[in-house]
Every structure is written in C-alpha cells, then in structure tokens.
Design an enzyme around this catalytic site. Sequence first.
Site, PDB file in Angstrom:
ATOM      1  N   TYR A 136      -2.717  -6.233   5.749  1.00 28.53           N
ATOM      2  CA  TYR A 136      -1.469  -6.957   5.453  1.00 28.53           C
ATOM      3  C   TYR A 136      -0.576  -6.075   4.608  1.00 28.53           C
ATOM      4  CZ  TYR A 136       1.627 -10.653   3.649  1.00 28.53           C
ATOM      5  OH  TYR A 136       2.716 -11.417   3.312  1.00 28.53           O
ATOM      6  N   ASP A 231      -1.126   1.803   1.365  1.00 28.06           N
ATOM      7  CA  ASP A 231      -0.662   0.552   0.750  1.00 28.06           C
ATOM      8  C   ASP A 231      -1.656   0.194  -0.350  1.00 28.06           C
ATOM      9  OD1 ASP A 231      -0.055  -1.983  -0.049  1.00 28.06           O
ATOM     10  OD2 ASP A 231       0.428  -2.717   1.963  1.00 28.06           O
ATOM     11  N   LYS A 259       1.781  -5.978  -7.583  1.00 27.48           N
ATOM     12  CA  LYS A 259       0.793  -6.773  -8.324  1.00 27.48           C
ATOM     13  C   LYS A 259       0.535  -6.268  -9.745  1.00 27.48           C
ATOM     14  CE  LYS A 259      -1.135  -8.486  -4.043  1.00 27.48           C
ATOM     15  NZ  LYS A 259      -1.216  -9.877  -3.725  1.00 27.48           N
TER      16      LYS A 259
HETATM   17  N1  PLP Z   1       0.499  -5.074   0.704  1.00 29.11           N
HETATM   18  C1  PLP Z   1      -0.697  -5.601   0.400  1.00 29.11           C
HETATM   19  C2  PLP Z   1      -1.928  -4.781   0.581  1.00 29.11           C
HETATM   20  C3  PLP Z   1      -0.784  -6.919  -0.080  1.00 29.11           C
HETATM   21  O1  PLP Z   1      -1.978  -7.452  -0.341  1.00 29.11           O
HETATM   22  C4  PLP Z   1       0.407  -7.665  -0.251  1.00 29.11           C
HETATM   23  C5  PLP Z   1       0.348  -9.055  -0.742  1.00 29.11           C
HETATM   24  O2  PLP Z   1      -0.656  -9.660  -0.907  1.00 29.11           O
HETATM   25  C6  PLP Z   1       1.618  -7.067   0.077  1.00 29.11           C
HETATM   26  C7  PLP Z   1       1.637  -5.765   0.543  1.00 29.11           C
HETATM   27  C8  PLP Z   1       2.900  -7.825  -0.085  1.00 29.11           C
HETATM   28  O3  PLP Z   1       3.188  -7.997  -1.418  1.00 29.11           O
HETATM   29  P1  PLP Z   1       4.122  -9.217  -1.897  1.00 29.11           P
HETATM   30  O4  PLP Z   1       3.349 -10.471  -1.678  1.00 29.11           O
HETATM   31  O5  PLP Z   1       4.409  -8.899  -3.330  1.00 29.11           O
HETATM   32  O6  PLP Z   1       5.359  -9.151  -1.053  1.00 29.11           O
END
Ligand code: PLP
Length: 419
Positions: A136, A231, A259
Amino acid sequence: MYARALRLIPGGVDSPVRAFGAVGSTPFFVAGAAGPSIFDIDGNAYVDWVQSWGASLLGHADDGVVAAVTDAARRGTSFGTPSPLEVELAELVTTMVPNAERVRFVSSGTEAAMTAIRLARGVTGRSKILKFAGCYHGHTDALLVEAGSGVATLGIPGSPGVTSGTVGDTVVVPYNDIGAAEAAAREIGDDLAAILVEPVAANMGLVLPREGFLEGLRALATELGSLLVFDEVITGFRIGNAGAQGRFGIDADLVLLGKVIGGGMPVGAIAGRADLMEHLAPTGPVYQAGTLSGNPVTMGAGIAVLSRLRDDPSIHDRIQDTGRALVRGLVDAADIAEVPMVASAIGGLAGFFFSDDDVENYEGAAATSPETYGKLFRGLLERGIYFPPSRFEALFISAAHEDGHVDQTVKAAHDVLTS
Ligand code: PLP
C-alpha cells in the site's frame, strides 16, 4: 456515537481501515490515549497495539511530543512561509536516513508517494511504475491497484473512479518474487521509471522480504536506469534510525517517510539524492506544493521524536525486544490451542497469520482465515486488548509498551484461542 457518526460521515469513519466490518464488529470511539493505552468514551481501557497505525513510536501523548506541539502551537499553527523548525527536522532526517541528501515535507504518506512517482517520471522521462501486490502506498489513483491494507480488507481489487488510463502505467507483480519482477521489468525495458516497494511489507499483515529480493530489485533498477523507491512510511524510524535501507544494507534512490516523523501529527516526506530531489519545484520543473507542508506543529512533534531516537539508541532495542516477546507468546498460545500460526517481528513491527506455512506474499495472506482472526480480535477487545481490525495489518510496538502489556496480551490470546 457510532449511530450519530453513521448519519454524518460515510460508514461513520474518516478512513475505511477504522471500520470494524472485517472483524464482525463496530468501532469504539476514543476519549483519549496515554502511552500504550487507549480509552473509549464508555470508560474502557485497551492495550493499544495499533498506535495510530504506527504514527506513535514513543506511545500516545508522550510528554516531550506534547510539550513540543504545545510550544509550537502557541507561536502559530501555520505560516505558509519557511520556519526554522523545517530546517531542524530536515537536518535530523538527512543525517539519520541513508541517501537522503534533500527532503521535502508534505502532509501525508499518500502525497509523498504521489510526488515520488511524478518525480521519478519527470527525472527519467519514462512512464511505467512497477509495484507489488499487497503493498500500500496511500490512495493516489495510480497506485490504487492490488493495494493491500483497507483495499484488501474490504475485498475490492482497486476502486471505482480510478480509470484504466490512470493505472495503465502501473504494473503489478507478486511481492518477494524477484523472477516475476525481473520478467516484468525487462518487458517494460526503457520505459520503466521506478520500482516502488515497501521494503518490509506491512499492509498485507507483516511479510518480511525474502533473502535477495531487495538486492535483486536494486540490481534491476540500476541495470535498467530506473529509480528504486523505498516506501518507508511505516518502516522509517520504526525498524531502526536508518530504516530498511540501513537494516538490509540497500541504497534506495528515493525514500518515502511519514507516520513516526510527525509524532502523530499529519505528515509525509520524500527524501533522496540531491541530483534527483533538485528536480522538484522551485529548483526544477517537477511541480509539487502544499499549504500546510512543513507545518510548524508537525515539525515540532517530529523534532521531539527524532532527536530522542538519535540520542537514545536503546529505544529501538527495547521496542524490538517487546515485539519479539509478543510474537513468541502469541505463537506459544496458538500452539497450546492447536491453532496453526506463523509469526514474525522486526524492529517496532510484529505480525502473525493463522497459517501452517510461511506467508511470503499477498496471495498467501489472503488465503488465511478471516473468521479466526475476527474471533481473536473480538475476544481480545473484550479482554482490554486492541489489535488491528483486519488481518491485513501489522501490530505496532511503541516505546511505552512493557513486559506486563505483553503478558496481559498473551494471556488474553491464550484464553480466546482455547475457548
Ligand atoms: N505508504 C505506506 C507503506 C503506508 O502504510 C501508508 C499508510 O498507511 C501510506 C503510504 C499512506 O500514508 P497516509 O495514510 O499518511 O496517506
């Protein structure tokens, strides 16, 4: 409160992963949280293994973070013009994260991923992105294919409203399958802008990279002249100060953060080599912007967290020990109950599957039983333990969790699984 919310907010929640539909329940509403605990509006306390989906590495309402937020807010909550706090947090990020010569702060991980693919395409002049099923990267259209997390929880392949044109340049292969990645990348050839991966997959449950997988992606990206984008929105500062790059000894071209670096305030960031990052506006032509980017309250919270992590390396050791103890206890409880379980832990992440076999990709995660997970989730909640409301999520360990919380959780899991 839930009934009121349902009349006002779609599904009663402001993010679908907060609904408890996949575990046969309805969400509790939060009155507050402190350290490892979260309190609902009916006066119940829960040991919280979700920790705002990993945003609170130091635990809820950490004194240092609260002081920094309060101090910043008193001086104004948003300026729309540069402030020293942005520079201070940028210094912490660039000195602690490998290959992060420049960083641009945004307000969410979604924005960071969106910017990364625009930058990768802008720098390389290519179109295609290779991603992995069950990873994700937020809800930006181009990445909302086989996207894990809430998309997997709701059992939908992508989303209506995302056109085939938008995802036409996104190629998806199974996680941990370097052969499939190689075949797909070579077929795309010189139109491959970036390989985008969660170096530790934490949105299909917790799935660790197989030996050689990340190394293979690095070699492939280098050979094809594509960018390797890690990511690290979850893994950044959670599996060590140098994230997955440091943990596995792999250099990424671009790194996404979020986060932890905002201490629970809305945040995202994209970091990388100067020659790539300087393509972003205003130095370069790749446009990216945000009214609240580099927000002083967020920056203050982030500085409080990262400076603590820099000054006290034992925090990560303790968090990792807690995570390992938790999964050991859960596996033992499952063993006694004769329920098959496999589990893993790395840094401040832990996870388990009700499965006989190791789970290495989304297909394996999806084959596990939602009913058994739902039963455990509900039983734990009744016993004052909050696990993620989906089997496609990881457990998030904080510095505020102690051995007693592990023991309480393991005992409750034992009771539920043997009942
Ligand atoms: N990338 C990863 C690995 C994530 O776990 C998340 C959210 O859980 C995101 C991107 C997206 O972040 P946000 O929820 O702050 O938009």
